[in-house]
Design an enzyme around this catalytic site. Structure first.
Site, PDB file in Angstrom:
ATOM      1  N   ASP A  43       0.882  -1.255  -0.217  1.00 55.89           N
ATOM      2  CA  ASP A  43      -0.231   0.219   0.506  1.00 55.89           C
ATOM      3  C   ASP A  43       0.777   1.291   0.004  1.00 55.89           C
ATOM      4  O   ASP A  43       0.390   2.186   0.206  1.00 55.89           O
ATOM      5  CB  ASP A  43      -0.975  -0.205   1.201  1.00 55.89           C
ATOM      6  CG  ASP A  43      -0.347   0.133   2.457  1.00 55.89           C
ATOM      7  OD1 ASP A  43       1.094  -0.118   2.757  1.00 55.89           O
ATOM      8  OD2 ASP A  43      -1.062   0.029   3.137  1.00 55.89           O
ATOM      9  N   SER A  44       1.937   1.169   0.197  1.00 55.13           N
ATOM     10  CA  SER A  44       3.444   2.600  -0.225  1.00 55.13           C
ATOM     11  C   SER A  44       2.233   2.714  -1.846  1.00 55.13           C
ATOM     12  O   SER A  44       3.520   3.756  -1.827  1.00 55.13           O
ATOM     13  CB  SER A  44       4.720   1.833  -0.041  1.00 55.13           C
ATOM     14  OG  SER A  44       5.009   0.304  -1.082  1.00 55.13           O
ATOM     15  N   ASP A  82      -0.730  -6.378   0.228  1.00 65.28           N
ATOM     16  CA  ASP A  82      -1.285  -5.486   1.119  1.00 65.28           C
ATOM     17  C   ASP A  82      -2.432  -4.627   1.700  1.00 65.28           C
ATOM     18  O   ASP A  82      -3.472  -4.805   0.511  1.00 65.28           O
ATOM     19  CB  ASP A  82      -0.672  -4.165   1.620  1.00 65.28           C
ATOM     20  CG  ASP A  82       1.085  -3.905   2.046  1.00 65.28           C
ATOM     21  OD1 ASP A  82       1.122  -5.010   2.858  1.00 65.28           O
ATOM     22  OD2 ASP A  82       1.059  -3.084   2.008  1.00 65.28           O
ATOM     23  N   LYS A 112      -1.027  -9.540   3.087  1.00 67.83           N
ATOM     24  CA  LYS A 112      -0.411  -9.631   4.363  1.00 67.83           C
ATOM     25  C   LYS A 112      -0.394  -8.185   5.321  1.00 67.83           C
ATOM     26  O   LYS A 112      -1.469  -7.022   4.563  1.00 67.83           O
ATOM     27  CB  LYS A 112       0.610  -8.542   4.280  1.00 67.83           C
ATOM     28  CG  LYS A 112       1.864  -8.232   4.823  1.00 67.83           C
ATOM     29  CD  LYS A 112       3.371  -7.462   4.379  1.00 67.83           C
ATOM     30  CE  LYS A 112       3.248  -6.137   3.862  1.00 67.83           C
ATOM     31  NZ  LYS A 112       3.139  -5.030   5.331  1.00 67.83           N
ATOM     32  N   GLU A 114      -0.530  -5.241   9.086  1.00 69.65           N
ATOM     33  CA  GLU A 114       0.289  -5.031  10.036  1.00 69.65           C
ATOM     34  C   GLU A 114       0.010  -5.505  11.732  1.00 69.65           C
ATOM     35  O   GLU A 114      -1.163  -5.558  11.608  1.00 69.65           O
ATOM     36  CB  GLU A 114       0.761  -3.332   9.577  1.00 69.65           C
ATOM     37  CG  GLU A 114       1.533  -3.541   7.980  1.00 69.65           C
ATOM     38  CD  GLU A 114       1.207  -1.783   8.312  1.00 69.65           C
ATOM     39  OE1 GLU A 114       1.577  -1.690   6.597  1.00 69.65           O
ATOM     40  OE2 GLU A 114       0.605  -1.207   9.089  1.00 69.65           O
ATOM     41  N   GLU A 181      10.749  -4.869   9.843  1.00 70.48           N
ATOM     42  CA  GLU A 181      10.827  -2.962   9.589  1.00 70.48           C
ATOM     43  C   GLU A 181      10.775  -2.236  10.498  1.00 70.48           C
ATOM     44  O   GLU A 181      10.385  -2.697  11.432  1.00 70.48           O
ATOM     45  CB  GLU A 181       9.211  -2.632   8.720  1.00 70.48           C
ATOM     46  CG  GLU A 181       9.869  -1.149   8.146  1.00 70.48           C
ATOM     47  CD  GLU A 181       8.312  -0.903   7.666  1.00 70.48           C
ATOM     48  OE1 GLU A 181       9.071   0.131   6.645  1.00 70.48           O
ATOM     49  OE2 GLU A 181       7.354  -1.738   6.525  1.00 70.48           O
TER      50      GLU A 181
END
Length: 277
Positions: A43-44, A82, A112, A114, A181
């Site tokens: 999603d970056s 993501d 993915k 978080e 990260e």
């Protein structure tokens, strides 16, 4: 194409896993030709290609749209997508439906998520439903709105222990891999040794089982600044910007297109065109 079982074997054999982000057809094609093991449609993309100041505005439709393009460019590479902000923080059923939509409509091989806490149960339920999940701990960009910074995480003993506990929890829940990260390299090494699933580091030192970087950071494309953990392997902006400026200049000066860039037709076929000489 490599599958989760192959990534487990790579960890077991000490073979590093390579992951690169891709957000569209040409970047995915480049990554597959480079023989990376995995692609992350992160999603970056909200910040890197859509121009947002965070990942928060990114939608499921955005992720599906970009993942479909990536799949066309890299049909033989394992693709992780993501789940965007707040798409897995409601009920378990909502999370499963959102993951189903992403996987079925985009063709992603895994999603993915978080964080830990309530997310651990979502990982477990998705795994039970047959959806492969990659976990993500340490700096979690979707939470920057709460933490207020992109600084290194888990530097204190208490925070390090919490991260270790969370890593063990997501593994127990069934995650197929864990992205770490922006955490101290020593902690990343300990976590990697404690887990049986592969760890993929970004700003987490060399002792993780693999590494991931953003495509644009690696090649220097559209980047205003690089994080400390990024190595620049190229700087294509240095070539792109002068090339575009040269095009603008030549069009203004009427020196482009030249004859060699143009099509022609026989002069006799021009005569009498529309009844005129």
């Amino acid at each position: 194409m490599k599958r989760p079982v192959d990534f487990f074997a790579m960890k077991e054999n000490g073979e590093k896993i390579t992951m690169i982000t891709a957000y569209d057809y040409p970047s995915a094609k480049n990554v597959e030709q480079a023989e990376a093991d995995m692609i992350l449609v992160g999603d970056s993309l909200g910040m890197v290609v859509l121009g947002y100041d965070s990942t928060v505005p990114v939608t499921m439709d955005d992720m599906i749209h970009h993942t479909k393009a990536v799949k066309r460019g890299a049909p033989d590479t394992f693709v992780v997508t993501d789940m965007p902000f707040m798409t897995y923080h409601g009920s378990v059923d909502e999370t499963i439906q959102n993951a189903r939509k992403i996987i079925q409509e985009s063709g992603a091989h895994a999603v993915k998520l978080e964080g830990a806490g309530e997310v651990v149960n979502k990982i477990a339920r998705l795994t039970e439903a047959g959806a492969p999940v990659v976990a993500h701990l340490g700096l979690t960009p979707q939470s920057v709105g709460l933490t207020g910074s992109y600084k290194v995480r888990a530097k204190s003993a208490q925070e390090a222990q919490e991260l270790m506990d969370n890593a063990l929890a997501v593994e127990a829940a069934g995650a197929i891999a864990l992205v770490l990260e922006a955490i101290p390299r020593q902690l990343a090494e300990k976590v990697s040794k404690a887990l049986s699933i592969p760890t993929i580091g970004i700003g987490a030192g060399v002792e993780t089982d693999g590494q991931v970087l953003v495509y644009h950071d690696i090649i220097g494309y559209g980047i205003s600044r690089r994080a400390k953990f990024v190595k620049a392997y190229a700087d294509i902006d240095e070539r792109i910007e002068p090339a575009l400026a040269s095009y603008v200049k030549e069009v203004k000066a009427a020196t482009f297109p030249e004859v060699k860039h143009s099509f022609t037709m026989a002069e006799e076929d021009l005569k009498g065109l529309y009844g005129r000489e």
